[in-house]
Design a protein around this motif. Structure first.
Motif, PDB file in Angstrom:
ATOM      1  N   ILE A 210       6.838 -68.508  -3.104  1.00  0.00           N
ATOM      2  CA  ILE A 210       5.994 -69.461  -2.374  1.00  0.00           C
ATOM      3  C   ILE A 210       6.802 -70.709  -2.035  1.00  0.00           C
ATOM      4  O   ILE A 210       6.764 -71.218  -0.912  1.00  0.00           O
ATOM      5  CB  ILE A 210       4.747 -69.820  -3.201  1.00  0.00           C
ATOM      6  N   PRO A 217       0.290 -69.308   0.679  1.00  0.00           N
ATOM      7  CA  PRO A 217      -1.115 -69.279   0.247  1.00  0.00           C
ATOM      8  C   PRO A 217      -2.046 -69.324   1.454  1.00  0.00           C
ATOM      9  O   PRO A 217      -1.766 -69.985   2.452  1.00  0.00           O
ATOM     10  CB  PRO A 217      -1.249 -70.545  -0.608  1.00  0.00           C
ATOM     11  N   ILE A 223      -2.161 -72.872  -7.551  1.00  0.00           N
ATOM     12  CA  ILE A 223      -1.521 -71.560  -7.553  1.00  0.00           C
ATOM     13  C   ILE A 223      -1.780 -70.895  -8.899  1.00  0.00           C
ATOM     14  O   ILE A 223      -1.341 -71.381  -9.942  1.00  0.00           O
ATOM     15  CB  ILE A 223      -0.007 -71.680  -7.304  1.00  0.00           C
ATOM     16  N   MET A 227      -4.904 -66.556  -6.717  1.00  0.00           N
ATOM     17  CA  MET A 227      -4.605 -67.134  -5.405  1.00  0.00           C
ATOM     18  C   MET A 227      -4.235 -66.034  -4.415  1.00  0.00           C
ATOM     19  O   MET A 227      -3.440 -65.149  -4.719  1.00  0.00           O
ATOM     20  CB  MET A 227      -3.459 -68.135  -5.529  1.00  0.00           C
ATOM     21  N   VAL A 229      -2.333 -64.809  -1.119  1.00  0.00           N
ATOM     22  CA  VAL A 229      -1.145 -65.183  -0.352  1.00  0.00           C
ATOM     23  C   VAL A 229      -0.888 -64.122   0.712  1.00  0.00           C
ATOM     24  O   VAL A 229      -1.365 -62.992   0.618  1.00  0.00           O
ATOM     25  CB  VAL A 229       0.097 -65.328  -1.258  1.00  0.00           C
TER      26      VAL A 229
END
Length: 238
Positions: A210, A217, A223, A227, A229
């Motif tokens: 990330i 996200p 996070i 979460m 993504v």
């Protein structure tokens, strides 16, 4: 998505602690600051100390370092000369100089919103930005506590800590899953598909992805394993 077998080449640690290099700040901090909250953060890109004079500066540094487009972050860069509204020559030292991967450089000032509003800091930063040499920075940014929600600070700390203990093999596994990802998925599913559900650094590998802009996200927030993504689109919006 295909499941990648959970095999690892070696039991040797993928990371070793390295003593960070010293800060390159150009200004010494006051001996007795009014709001004492000194700390230091290690810049993960070049293993260098970043000294902060307040808790707010530390939060700002974590958020800036977590940006996928951040290449380097320097604290207390060289003073910037400018003329105030009365034409008087003055200098201003920004709290940070953010260097982006695109090559752009952003001078960053950090202030509590109440103080910035009271003293007209936004107008001052705008005035200075108009007079800055392009070689120093391409623009300026005022960051206040109103721009630092708790989730962003926590996410910045998570990504920073994950980058301090890199593991190329785990990162390659997560990248492989990301490349095959269609639509959105939970972090827990990505960890599981990468064969890392029983590895104590599996979640950290996704956090690094990330932070590197490989995974994005789908919403603002903390996070965690729940979460959602998606795979980043090259050249597309973050």
């Amino acid at each position: 998505m295909s499941t990648i077998p959970a095999t690892f080449a070696s039991d040797e640690p993928a990371h070793r602690w390295r003593e960070p290099s010293r800060s390159v700040a150009t200004r010494r901090y006051a001996q007795t600051p009014q709001w004492s909250g000194r700390s230091f953060i290690v810049e993960p890109n070049d293993n260098r100390e970043i000294l902060t004079e307040s808790e707010l500066e530390a939060k700002a540094a974590l958020i800036l370092l977590a940006r996928p487009d951040c290449a380097r972050l320097f604290e207390q860069p060289a003073p910037v000369p400018y003329r105030d509204h009365e034409g008087v020559r003055r200098t201003h030292t920004f709290d940070f100089l953010l260097m982006l991967k695109s090559g752009r450089r952003i001078a960053v000032a950090v202030k509590p919103k109440a103080i910035a509003d009271k003293h007209g800091t936004k107008a001052l930063i705008t005035l200075i930005a108009r007079q800055m040499e392009p070689a120093f920075a391409d623009g300026a940014l005022l960051m206040t506590d109103a721009m630092m929600p708790r989730a962003d600070v926590q996410n910045g700390r998570l990504i920073h800590d994950a980058r301090r203990l890199p593991d190329p093999e785990l990162d390659a596994r997560v990248r492989g899953v990301a490349e095959e990802l269609n639509g959105a998925s939970t972090i827990a599913c990505i960890v599981r598909t990468a064969g890392l559900e029983h590895h104590d650094q599996g979640f950290s590998a996704v956090a690094r992805a990330i932070g590197d802009g490989i995974l994005v996200p789908t919403r603002r927030g903390l996070i965690d394993l729940d979460m959602m993504v998606r795979r980043a689109v090259p050249g597309g919006p973050p």
